[in-house]
Design an enzyme around this catalytic site. Structure first.
Site, PDB file in Angstrom:
ATOM      1  N   ARG A 335      23.861  36.453  10.950  1.00  0.00           N
ATOM      2  CA  ARG A 335      24.955  35.629  10.446  1.00  0.00           C
ATOM      3  C   ARG A 335      25.807  36.382   9.430  1.00  0.00           C
ATOM      4  O   ARG A 335      26.968  36.039   9.205  1.00  0.00           O
ATOM      5  CB  ARG A 335      24.376  34.350   9.812  1.00  0.00           C
ATOM      6  CG  ARG A 335      25.424  33.337   9.392  1.00  0.00           C
ATOM      7  CD  ARG A 335      24.800  32.018   9.014  1.00  0.00           C
ATOM      8  NE  ARG A 335      23.801  32.173   7.967  1.00  0.00           N
ATOM      9  CZ  ARG A 335      23.050  31.167   7.506  1.00  0.00           C
ATOM     10  NH1 ARG A 335      23.186  29.960   8.025  1.00  0.00           N
ATOM     11  NH2 ARG A 335      22.173  31.366   6.545  1.00  0.00           N
ATOM     12  N   SER A 338      28.229  39.002  12.331  1.00  0.00           N
ATOM     13  CA  SER A 338      29.072  38.674  13.480  1.00  0.00           C
ATOM     14  C   SER A 338      30.345  37.913  13.117  1.00  0.00           C
ATOM     15  O   SER A 338      31.462  38.408  13.310  1.00  0.00           O
ATOM     16  CB  SER A 338      28.251  37.896  14.503  1.00  0.00           C
ATOM     17  OG  SER A 338      27.654  36.751  13.905  1.00  0.00           O
ATOM     18  N   VAL A 457      30.233  27.268  14.456  1.00  0.00           N
ATOM     19  CA  VAL A 457      28.979  27.834  14.966  1.00  0.00           C
ATOM     20  C   VAL A 457      28.205  28.574  13.876  1.00  0.00           C
ATOM     21  O   VAL A 457      28.728  28.874  12.814  1.00  0.00           O
ATOM     22  CB  VAL A 457      29.247  28.769  16.159  1.00  0.00           C
ATOM     23  CG1 VAL A 457      29.932  28.016  17.278  1.00  0.00           C
ATOM     24  CG2 VAL A 457      30.106  29.958  15.738  1.00  0.00           C
ATOM     25  N   GLU A 458      26.934  28.874  14.189  1.00  0.00           N
ATOM     26  CA  GLU A 458      26.001  29.556  13.287  1.00  0.00           C
ATOM     27  C   GLU A 458      25.911  28.862  11.929  1.00  0.00           C
ATOM     28  O   GLU A 458      25.904  29.493  10.883  1.00  0.00           O
ATOM     29  CB  GLU A 458      26.377  31.038  13.130  1.00  0.00           C
ATOM     30  CG  GLU A 458      26.144  31.842  14.397  1.00  0.00           C
ATOM     31  CD  GLU A 458      26.206  33.350  14.185  1.00  0.00           C
ATOM     32  OE1 GLU A 458      26.185  33.772  13.022  1.00  0.00           O
ATOM     33  OE2 GLU A 458      26.261  34.076  15.176  1.00  0.00           O
ATOM     34  N   GLY A 459      25.841  27.552  11.959  1.00  0.00           N
ATOM     35  CA  GLY A 459      25.770  26.752  10.737  1.00  0.00           C
ATOM     36  C   GLY A 459      27.150  26.240  10.395  1.00  0.00           C
ATOM     37  O   GLY A 459      27.986  26.981   9.871  1.00  0.00           O
TER      38      GLY A 459
END
Length: 781
Positions: A335, A338, A457-459
Site C-alpha cells: 500500500r 502502488s 481501493v486498498e482501504g
C-alpha cells in the site's frame, strides 16, 4: 503567604519522595492507577492485535516522541535507482508507454492492445519484485514505485495492470510465506508472464472490513488426482478483483473451519490464503466490471463447494489460519508503493501539461499564466506534487531499508491520493472547456474521471483517515502505550503491575517534558529548538517549527488517550484530526529530506518553502480542530494555552511565494524537469502532450516577434489592410515587411502548435454508431 508557599513546597517535596521511592510509589499510586486501567482499558481482538503486530515503526515514531532527531532522518540516506533499474525505466518502461493510446483503448478496445500485453509479459513487468534467482527483476521498492509512476503519466489502466501483481498479490505472499516448492513452481512462471495473477479478498458483504469476509472453507476428505486426501471445500463470492477476468492463478482469502478436527483441536482456524489455478474445476471467472471506463481488467470470481488440496494453502497447512497476519504485513509494504506512485504520476502529468498549457493559452492578449488566480492554482499543483513525490520516495526507500511501515503506508495512501485528486481537479479548472470535451485531444479528462478508483481501493480513504492512521499510529508509534496495554492485560497481576509501573511513570515524564517543550517553543517561536545535524540555513526555521509541533502533537495525543481511553477510536473525527497532524509532520519531514538529498538545489527552495508552510498550516488547523471539539473543556483550554500560547500563527503560503512556484511550471528548465522527472513525454507533436511540450519550447522564441507584431499594428502601417481575424496578423505584417521570413516561419510553427494545444474534438451526431468515437475531428483543425 509564606505559610502557603511552605505548604506548597511540602506537597511538592512529599510527592517527589513518593515518586522516587519505588515501594511507596507502587503502593500509594501505581496500584490504584493500575486497577483503574484494568477496568477501563478495552480488550484487543485477535484481528486488531495482528494488525498492530504487522509492520514496523520508522520515522513516525520520532514524530510521536515530541523531540524528533533530525540526524536520524538524514541518516537514512538518499533513495536512488541502480543502473539496471534506471535503464529499465528509460527504455522498457518508456517503450511500453508508446504502445498505448489512451483514447482508442478507452473508447474502442476496452483493453490494452495485444502487443502491450505481450510486451508486459516478455519484459518482466509482472516480476519486478521477484528475486533474480526465481527469474524476476529483483528490483527495489523505489524502482517499482518509479515504474508505476511513469506508466501512470500515460494511462491508468496500464499502471494498474503492472502494479497489482507487484503489490498485494500471489508473488509477494509467496515470497514471504510460500513453501520452497511453491516458490520454485510459481515464481518463475509469474516472472515470465506465463501465469497472470489475481488476488481475491473483497466480497459484497465485507469491503473495508476485510476481516469479516463470509467466504469459507471446510476441511474434509476428497478425491484429488485419483487418491483420497485431506483437503477443503471452499465457497466464495468476490468482486472488484483486478486481473480476475484474465488471470490464470487466483489468490483466494477465506475463513477455514475444521469441524471434524482433521487438522487439530481448533474448529475455527481463521482466515486462510490459497493459490488456485483459474482452470481448477468449479472456479468461475471471466466477467468484468467497468471501473469508470478504466481499461484494467477487474471483475468478480465465484466458487461453490470447490474441493482443493491443502497444498493450495500459501505456506502449506502450517499457515492455515494465518491469513490475516499475512495480509496485514504485506499490505504495509504494497500500500505504500502502488497507489501513491500512481497518483504521483497523474500529478506529474498534470503539472507538466497544465503548466505548459497556461504559458501557451492566451486570453485578453496575455498568457493565462500571468493571471494571479491561475498562479494560485498552479502553485497548489506544483507544491503538492513536490510534497507528494518527497513522501512517496522516502516511504519506498524505507521499505528498501527493511521497514514494513504500516502507519506511514496509511499516511501516504490517504494523503497522496487526496492531494493527487486535488492536483488533477485544479488542472481541470485551468484548462476549462478543453478539459470537459472528451476526445483524443484531451490529455487530462480520463485521469479526472478515474480519480475515485484510487480513493476507494486498498482501504477506502474515509476509513483510512478516521480509523487507521492515528488509530494504529497511537499504539504502534507511542513509546510507552503498547507496554502499558500489555501490562494491563497480563494475567499475572503482580507481574503486570511491575511492568505497568515502569511504563506508566516513564509515560508521565514523557508527557510532562512534552508539555514544557511545547509551551516553551510556543512562546519563543521555537528559536531555541535544537537541530542536531547540519541542514541548509534557509530551512532551519522549518525544522524548528516541526519540532515545536511534534511536541504539541505528542502532548495532545497523550491527553486525548488519557481522557478518552478506548472510546477515542469511536471519536473518529478527533482521531482523524490527530492523524492529520501526524501525517503533515511526516510529509513536511520528507520534503526537507528531499531538499537535502537532491543537493539543496537553489531553484527548488521555493517549492520546499511552499510545501512546508502548507503542511505547517494544516498541522495547526488540525490542532485547532482537536481543541475546539475536545470533550473535556477545561483540559482543552489548558492544552490551548500550552500548545498555542500566542494563538494561531501559521499562514498558508503567500501570494508572492505562490507566484514563484507557478512560474517554475510555466517555463522550460531544470527545476520543471526535476519536478516532473520520469514523466512520459511523447515526441509526436500530434499527441496532445507532445504538442504542449513543443509549443512551450517555442514560446520564448516568438515572444519578441509577437511584440513586433503589436508595435507594427500600432504604427498604423496596416491601416489600408484591415485584419478580420487576429490569427491573420502574422500574414498581414509579413506581407507589409514588418517581420522577416525566418520570423514568419517561427510564428507559423508556433501558431500551428498553439492551435493544436487549444483544440478539442468533435464527432458524428450519432454517437451510438459503432465507429463514431473513432471519427474524431480536431477543432480548430
Amino acid at each position: 503567604m509564606y505559610l502557603l508557599i511552605t505548604l506548597l513546597l511540602i506537597v511538592i517535596i512529599g510527592t517527589g519522595i513518593v515518586l522516587a521511592y519505588e515501594p511507596w510509589r507502587q503502593e500509594y499510586l501505581t496500584r490504584r492507577i493500575y486497577g483503574m486501567y484494568r477496568k477501563v482499558m478495552p480488550s484487543i481482538s485477535d484481528t486488531e492485535q495482528e494488525a498492530l503486530d504487522a509492520g514496523t515503526v520508522w520515522w513516525e515514531g520520532q514524530l510521536f516522541s515530541g523531540k524528533p532527531q533530525w540526524s536520524t532522518l538524514l541518516s537514512y540516506g538518499r533513495a536512488t535507482l541502480t543502473v539496471e533499474e534506471q535503464a529499465f525505466l528509460n527504455e522498457e518502461t518508456e517503450t511500453l508507454c508508446t504502445l498505448v493510446d489512451d483514447w482508442s483503448i478507452t473508447t474502442q478496445d476496452q483493453d490494452l492492445p495485444p502487443e502491450a500485453w505481450e510486451y508486459i509479459k516478455a519484459k518482466g513487468f509482472f516480476g519486478l519484485i521477484i528475486p533474480k534467482e526465481y527469474g524476476g527483476k529483483g528490483f527495489s521498492a523505489l524502482a517499482h514505485s518509479e515504474v508505476v509512476r511513469k506508466l501512470s503519466t500515460r494511462n491508468s489502466g496500464l499502471s494498474v495492470t503492472v502494479m497489482v501483481p507487484n503489490s498485494l498479490g500471489p508473488a509477494e505472499l509467496l515470497l514471504n510465506y510460500g513453501t520452497e516448492e511453491q516458490k520454485r513452481h510459481y515464481l518463475p512462471r509469474l516472472a515470465r508472464g506465463i501465469e497472470v495473477p489475481a488476488f481475491a479478498l473483497t466480497s459484497p458483504w465485507a469491503g473495508s472490513d476485510a476481516g469479516s469476509i463470509p467466504d469459507y472453507g471446510v476441511v474434509c476428505k476428497g478425491m484429488w488426482e485419483g487418491e483420497e486426501v485431506i483437503g477443503m471445500r471452499v465457497t466464495w463470492d468476490k468482486r472488484y478483483i483486478t486481473l480476475a477476468p484474465v488471470c490464470t492463478l487466483l489468490g483466494l482469502a477465506f475463513r477455514l473451519h475444521d469441524p471434524d478436527g482433521l487438522l487439530g483441536d481448533r474448529p475455527d482456524l481463521g482466515i486462510t490464503l490459497a493459490l488456485v489455478p483459474a482452470d481448477h474445476e468449479g472456479v468461475e471467472i471471466g466477467r468484468r466490471h467497468i471501473p469508470l471506463d478504466a481499461v484494467f481488467m477487474n471483475g468478480p470470481t465465484r466458487g461453490e463447494d470447490v474441493f482443493m488440496p491443502l497444498d493450495f494453502i500459501i505456506g502449506g497447512v502450517e499457515m492455515a489460519g494465518q491469513g490475516w497476519r499475512m495480509l496485514m504485513e504485506c499490505l504495509a509494504a504494497g500500500r505504500s508503493i502502488s497507489l501513491p506512485a500512481s497518483f504521483c504520476g497523474m500529478a506529474a502529468l498534470t503539472a507538466r501539461s497544465v503548466g505548459a498549457y497556461s504559458a501557451v493559452r492566451s486570453q485578453f492578449n496575455a498568457p493565462i499564466a500571468r493571471f494571479e488566480g491561475v498562479q494560485e492554482v498552479l502553485a497548489r499543483i506544483g507544491g503538492n506534487l513536490y510534497a507528494m513525490d518527497a513522501a512517496r520516495s522516502m516511504t519506498a526507500h524505507g521499505v528498501d531499508l527493511g521497514e514494513k511501515p504500516s502507519v506511514t503506508s496509511a499516511i501516504v495512501k490517504y494523503h497522496l491520493t487526496e492531494r493527487g485528486r486535488s492536483v488533477v481537479i485544479d488542472g481541470m479548472d485551468i484548462i476549462g472547456g478543453k478539459g470537459i470535451c472528451l476526445g483524443p485531444s484531451n490529455f487530462l479528462a480520463r485521469a479526472y474521471q478515474q480519480l475515485p478508483v484510487g480513493i476507494t481501493v486498498e482501504g477506502a480513504n474515509i476509513l483510512t483517515r478516521n480509523l487507521i492512521i492515528f488509530g494504529q499510529g497511537a499504539i504502534r508509534c507511542h513509546p510507552y502505550l503498547i507496554a502499558e496495554m500489555q501490562a494491563v492485560q497480563d494475567e499475572d497481576e503482580a507481574r503486570g503491575m511491575q511492568a505497568f509501573d515502569k511504563a506508566f511513570w516513564s509515560h508521565a515524564r514523557h508527557t510532562t517534558f512534552n508539555a514544557l517543550r511545547a509551551f516553551w517553543h510556543g512562546i519563543t517561536g521555537a528559536i531555541t529548538a535544537r537541530i542536531d545535524t547540519n541542514v541548509a540555513a534557509p530551512m532551519r526555521p522549518h525544522y524548528r517549527r516541526l519540532t515545536r509541533y511534534s511536541a504539541a502533537f505528542a502532548l495532545t495525543a497523550d491527553l486525548a488517550l488519557l481522557t478518552l481511553g478506548g472510546s477515542l477510536k469511536f471519536r473518529e473525527r478527533l482521531s482523524a484530526r490527530l492523524g492529520d497532524m501526524l501525517s503533515q509532520l511526516y510529509i513536511a519531514s520528507a520534503v526537507l529530506k528531499r531538499y537535502e538529498d537532491e543537493g539543496r538545489q537553489p531553484d527548488d527552495a521555493v517549492l520546499v518553502h511552499w510545501a512546508v508552510q502548507d503542511a505547517l498550516y494544516r498541522v495547526e488547523e488540525a490542532l485547532d480542530g482537536v481543541l475546539r471539539n475536545f470533550p473535556n473543556t477545561p483540559l482543552a483550554i489548558l492544552l490551548r494555552i500550552i500548545t498555542l500560547p500566542l494563538g494561531r500563527l501559521m499562514a498558508p503560503p503567500s501570494d508572492a511565494l505562490s507566484g514563484k512556484v507557478a512560474e517554475l511550471l510555466t517555463r522550460p528548465g531544470l527545476t520543471r524537469d526535476r519536478l516532473t522527472a520520469n514523466c512520459h513525454v511523447p515526441a509526436d507533436e500530434e499527441d496532445p502532450v507532445g504538442a504542449l511540450e513543443a509549443a512551450l519550447a517555442s514560446v520564448a522564441s516568438v515572444q519578441g516577434i509577437e511584440k513586433k507584431l503589436r508595435q507594427f499594428e500600432r504604427s498604423g502601417k496596416l491601416a489600408g489592410n484591415p485584419i478580420a481575424n487576429v490569427r491573420d496578423m502574422p500574414d498581414a505584417v509579413y506581407a507589409a515587411g514588418g517581420i522577416s521570413t525566418e520570423e514568419y516561419e517561427l510564428l507559423r510553427r508556433y501558431h500551428t502548435l498553439r492551435d493544436r494545444v487549444i483544440a478539442v474534438d468533435d464527432f458524428p451526431q450519432d454517437l451510438s454508431a459503432p465507429a463514431a468515437r473513432a471519427d474524431a475531428r480536431r477543432h480548430p483543425a
